[in-house]
Write a protein that holds these residues in place. Structure first.
Motif, PDB file in Angstrom:
ATOM      1  N   VAL A 231      41.610  34.306  27.360  1.00 60.36           N
ATOM      2  CA  VAL A 231      41.758  34.974  28.648  1.00 60.36           C
ATOM      3  C   VAL A 231      40.910  34.245  29.687  1.00 60.36           C
ATOM      4  O   VAL A 231      39.683  34.353  29.696  1.00 60.36           O
ATOM      5  CB  VAL A 231      41.360  36.459  28.558  1.00 60.36           C
ATOM      6  CG1 VAL A 231      41.647  37.153  29.886  1.00 60.36           C
ATOM      7  CG2 VAL A 231      42.125  37.146  27.431  1.00 60.36           C
TER       8      VAL A 231
ATOM      9  N   ALA B 228      37.796  35.718  31.834  1.00 56.75           N
ATOM     10  CA  ALA B 228      37.288  36.979  31.283  1.00 56.75           C
ATOM     11  C   ALA B 228      35.927  36.782  30.635  1.00 56.75           C
ATOM     12  O   ALA B 228      35.630  35.720  30.076  1.00 56.75           O
ATOM     13  CB  ALA B 228      38.270  37.555  30.264  1.00 56.75           C
TER      14      ALA B 228
ATOM     15  N   TYR C 197      42.701  42.895  31.459  1.00 57.94           N
ATOM     16  CA  TYR C 197      43.703  41.888  31.800  1.00 57.94           C
ATOM     17  C   TYR C 197      45.040  42.268  31.163  1.00 57.94           C
ATOM     18  O   TYR C 197      45.098  42.668  30.004  1.00 57.94           O
ATOM     19  CB  TYR C 197      43.268  40.508  31.311  1.00 57.94           C
ATOM     20  CG  TYR C 197      42.112  39.912  32.096  1.00 57.94           C
ATOM     21  CD1 TYR C 197      42.324  38.870  33.003  1.00 57.94           C
ATOM     22  CD2 TYR C 197      40.810  40.380  31.926  1.00 57.94           C
ATOM     23  CE1 TYR C 197      41.274  38.309  33.716  1.00 57.94           C
ATOM     24  CE2 TYR C 197      39.748  39.835  32.638  1.00 57.94           C
ATOM     25  CZ  TYR C 197      39.990  38.800  33.528  1.00 57.94           C
ATOM     26  OH  TYR C 197      38.937  38.254  34.235  1.00 57.94           O
TER      27      TYR C 197
END
Length: 312
Positions: free
Chosen positions: A281, A284, A292
């Motif tokens: 991600v 993140a 997300y």
């Protein structure tokens, strides 16, 4: 959805060690970190275990004395209506190390594809995680079974690495025996410190699948990123166990993880014999991956596509 680790003491504990490392550790600081002599239990305690003040309790059900019911305190993030509470079943399991382990089964759907045995992260307990579990199970059409580590929530004993392994064993046996589930219908899901017992169990049993969310290679490798081998006094040596996992594995990690560096997820992924396409991600951190959209999308695809292809 969030796992409520956003203010996790785990961040402070490990980051403070990393900050010391960046500034250069003196001999006295090394001695303070590892004690004398160094041993896995002491390293584990310094790196991982900061149980929160309990946010729930188990009470004897007023209508059925043989049953326990969930009572959430004001510190829990969600208060349920009776219909939602009816989907929760709580009880104690006895670990091989003599601790009473608090367990929670959530019937999130009437027709579950799998039941997820979820080992949560640090600094949360079942009360804080319950709303996340209910939402997750509903969205991916799976029931959720979780437990609190020794010394967390309503579980007895004290947190330690050995207790982690005994705790998940107790949860595993309860899930198998109480609900009659075969291993191929169980997905092991570990988040952060929860990946440690998850990897250990998955290395010993073949299950439907495994999800490793923000995993760590080992305790020493978190504290000292330049560590290239597993020392005898290291704790949580998951990197040495993942090659023994025979089930499909999905690894999830944020590229900007400030607690467990992204490189840990990559290394774990590369060592898993049956790893599927990972979820990296972009942007993140450690505590916000669930926010997300690709998080839920990837889990749904893992369950509906990847596991179907693997079983063909």
């Amino acid at each position: 959805m969030t796992s409520n680790e956003n203010a996790s003491p785990e961040v402070t504990t490990v980051d403070s060690i990393n900050n010391q490392k960046m500034n250069g550790l003196t001999l006295s600081e090394l001695c303070c970190l590892f004690c004398c002599p160094p041993c896995p239990a002491r390293i584990a305690a310094k790196l991982a275990f900061l149980p929160p003040e309990p946010t729930y309790s188990f009470n004897v059900d007023s209508t059925t004395p043989s049953k326990l019911s969930l009572k959430l305190s004001d510190r829990a993030d969600w208060q349920y209506n009776q219909r939602e509470l009816d989907s929760f079943e709580v009880f104690y399991a006895q670990s091989s190390r003599g601790n009473q382990i608090a367990c929670m089964h959530i019937r999130a759907t009437a027709t579950p594809k799998y039941t997820i045995l979820f080992s949560h992260g640090n600094a949360v307990d079942l009360g804080q995680m319950s709303s996340f579990y209910l939402g997750l199970g509903t969205r991916i059409n799976c029931n959720i079974f979780s437990y609190d580590y020794s010394g967390y929530g309503a579980s007895g004993g004290k947190p330690s690495e050995k207790n982690l392994y005994a705790d998940i064993n107790a949860a595993w046996q309860s899930l198998r025996n109480k609900y009659g589930l075969s291993p191929d219908k169980i997905i092991l899901y570990g988040q952060s410190i929860g990946t440690v017992p998850t990897v250990d169990l998955a290395s010993r049993y073949e299950v439907g699948a495994v999800v490793l969310h923000s995993p760590l290679m080992s305790g020493m490798r978190v504290a000292f990123p330049n560590t290239k081998r597993t020392w005898f006094f290291d704790a949580f040596p998951s990197i040495d166990k993942v090659p023994k996992i025979s089930s499909p594995v999905l690894v999830i990690h944020g590229t900007e993880d400030e607690v467990i560096d992204f490189s840990h997820g990559v290394a774990i992924y590369e060592r898993c014999p049956r790893a599927v396409d990972p979820l990296w991600v972009e942007g993140a951190g450690h505590n916000d991956i669930e926010l997300y959209c690709q998080y839920l999308e990837r889990l749904k695809k893992f369950i509906s596509v990847d596991l179907t292809d693997n079983s063909a």
